[in-house]
Design a protein around this motif. Sequence first.
Motif, mmCIF file in Angstrom:
data_model
loop_
_atom_site.group_PDB
_atom_site.id
_atom_site.type_symbol
_atom_site.label_atom_id
_atom_site.label_comp_id
_atom_site.label_asym_id
_atom_site.label_seq_id
_atom_site.Cartn_x
_atom_site.Cartn_y
_atom_site.Cartn_z
ATOM 1 N N ASP A 154 -29.421 32.830 2.046
ATOM 2 C CA ASP A 154 -28.742 33.766 2.939
ATOM 3 C C ASP A 154 -27.925 32.968 3.954
ATOM 4 N N LEU A 155 -26.641 33.250 4.037
ATOM 5 C CA LEU A 155 -25.754 32.539 4.944
ATOM 6 C C LEU A 155 -25.606 33.333 6.230
ATOM 7 N N ARG A 156 -25.667 32.653 7.371
ATOM 8 C CA ARG A 156 -25.822 33.338 8.641
ATOM 9 C C ARG A 156 -24.693 33.112 9.647
ATOM 10 N N SER A 157 -23.872 32.093 9.475
ATOM 11 C CA SER A 157 -22.834 31.839 10.473
ATOM 12 C C SER A 157 -21.707 31.028 9.854
ATOM 13 N N VAL A 158 -20.468 31.299 10.282
ATOM 14 C CA VAL A 158 -19.302 30.557 9.801
ATOM 15 C C VAL A 158 -18.441 30.177 10.995
ATOM 16 N N PHE A 159 -17.884 28.969 10.955
ATOM 17 C CA PHE A 159 -17.001 28.467 12.007
ATOM 18 C C PHE A 159 -15.867 27.697 11.362
ATOM 19 N N ALA A 160 -14.650 27.841 11.895
ATOM 20 C CA ALA A 160 -13.481 27.130 11.375
ATOM 21 C C ALA A 160 -12.667 26.551 12.516
ATOM 22 N N THR A 161 -11.942 25.480 12.231
ATOM 23 C CA THR A 161 -10.981 24.972 13.200
ATOM 24 C C THR A 161 -9.863 26.001 13.351
ATOM 25 N N CYS A 182 -21.174 26.226 15.702
ATOM 26 C CA CYS A 182 -19.945 26.243 16.502
ATOM 27 C C CYS A 182 -19.398 24.831 16.533
ATOM 28 N N GLY A 183 -18.226 24.665 17.134
ATOM 29 C CA GLY A 183 -17.649 23.339 17.212
ATOM 30 C C GLY A 183 -16.529 23.260 18.224
ATOM 31 N N ALA A 184 -16.070 22.045 18.483
ATOM 32 C CA ALA A 184 -14.905 21.834 19.324
ATOM 33 C C ALA A 184 -13.657 22.304 18.585
ATOM 34 N N ASN A 185 -12.628 22.650 19.325
ATOM 35 C CA ASN A 185 -11.415 23.185 18.712
ATOM 36 C C ASN A 185 -10.759 22.222 17.733
ATOM 37 N N ASP A 186 -10.884 20.922 17.991
ATOM 38 C CA ASP A 186 -10.234 19.946 17.117
ATOM 39 C C ASP A 186 -11.060 19.627 15.874
ATOM 40 N N GLY A 187 -12.261 20.223 15.761
ATOM 41 C CA GLY A 187 -13.093 20.025 14.581
ATOM 42 C C GLY A 187 -13.760 18.676 14.501
ATOM 43 N N LYS A 188 -13.749 17.899 15.590
ATOM 44 C CA LYS A 188 -14.324 16.559 15.546
ATOM 45 C C LYS A 188 -15.815 16.529 15.856
ATOM 46 N N ARG A 189 -16.358 17.656 16.334
ATOM 47 C CA ARG A 189 -17.795 17.701 16.582
ATOM 48 C C ARG A 189 -18.301 19.119 16.409
ATOM 49 N N GLN A 190 -19.487 19.249 15.792
ATOM 50 C CA GLN A 190 -20.059 20.557 15.524
ATOM 51 C C GLN A 190 -21.535 20.559 15.920
ATOM 52 N N TRP A 191 -22.045 21.786 16.188
ATOM 53 C CA TRP A 191 -23.457 21.975 16.498
ATOM 54 C C TRP A 191 -23.989 23.164 15.721
ATOM 55 N N ALA A 192 -25.218 23.053 15.231
ATOM 56 C CA ALA A 192 -25.888 24.150 14.530
ATOM 57 C C ALA A 192 -27.256 24.350 15.154
ATOM 58 N N ALA A 193 -27.678 25.613 15.293
ATOM 59 C CA ALA A 193 -28.974 25.934 15.902
ATOM 60 C C ALA A 193 -29.765 26.837 14.974
ATOM 61 N N GLY A 194 -31.104 26.725 15.053
ATOM 62 C CA GLY A 194 -31.924 27.516 14.138
ATOM 63 C C GLY A 194 -33.343 27.700 14.588
ATOM 64 N N ASP A 195 -34.231 27.889 13.625
ATOM 65 C CA ASP A 195 -35.609 28.228 13.970
ATOM 66 C C ASP A 195 -36.372 27.019 14.501
ATOM 67 N N ARG A 196 -37.416 27.349 15.292
ATOM 68 C CA ARG A 196 -38.287 26.355 15.916
ATOM 69 C C ARG A 196 -37.510 25.354 16.775
ATOM 70 N N GLY A 197 -36.465 25.845 17.434
ATOM 71 C CA GLY A 197 -35.700 25.016 18.347
ATOM 72 C C GLY A 197 -34.812 23.991 17.690
ATOM 73 N N ARG A 198 -34.563 24.161 16.428
ATOM 74 C CA ARG A 198 -33.762 23.178 15.674
ATOM 75 C C ARG A 198 -32.308 23.176 16.151
ATOM 76 N N ILE A 199 -31.817 22.006 16.525
ATOM 77 C CA ILE A 199 -30.396 21.816 16.812
ATOM 78 C C ILE A 199 -29.934 20.564 16.076
#
Length: 225
Positions: free
Chosen positions: A115-122, A161-178
């Motif tokens: 199951d896919l839960r989130s999408v982000f694009a530059t 999510c990520g920075a506008n230039d696409g050079k860094r991204q972050w993902a968050a999830g269960d049990r405090g996972r980042i």
Amino acid sequence: DGKELWAVGDKGTILESDDGDHWRQRTSGNPNDLRSVFGRRDGRRLWVVGGKGTILQSDIGFLWAQQKSGTAYNLVSVFGTSDGTRLWAVGDHGTILESTDGATWTQQASGTEADLRSVFATGDGKRVWITGANGAILESGDGTHWAQRNADYAYSLFSICGANDGKRQWAAGDRGRIETSEDGAQWIQQTSATANDLFSVFATGDGKRIWAVGFGGTIVSYGVK
């Protein structure tokens, strides 16, 4: 610019505000639970996705028209380029839909049943990322073909999510996972200081401030030098 805001939710709920304090309900014409909204940078065109393959579109945010998604699976997240010329919607059972005109949608091969839960694009749509259950992280350099970037199946990632230039991204999830990445391909786990599930993560356009929120009123934030 924050002058218009929209929120969506259960049973076809769509709310709109022009000051952030007062909200008006808009008629969606759809009884399904709505789970995500995306607007073009100028706020003049918007899309909403939700249960049973629901996709709604509006040019002004008042009147909403249903679009054919070609799927009955629940759609959970929608995102697009800043000008709205390309969009992606993701959902259950590895569903990925793409639109190049904001009206017609085609299904893509995700290579996963998760199951896919989130999408982000530059902003220009040249790089796209998707996260989901079983640690799924998918990346595309053209918005059409997808490669899996993570193999830690013990965790689900609910938001990216990520920075506008696409050079860094972050993902968050269960049990405090980042997890974070500086190239979109290699991902490293970070310490979040919480064991609560994190459901949403957001970064400023320059990627210097990041917030994640989750279960039990949890809010964690980071500053990047």
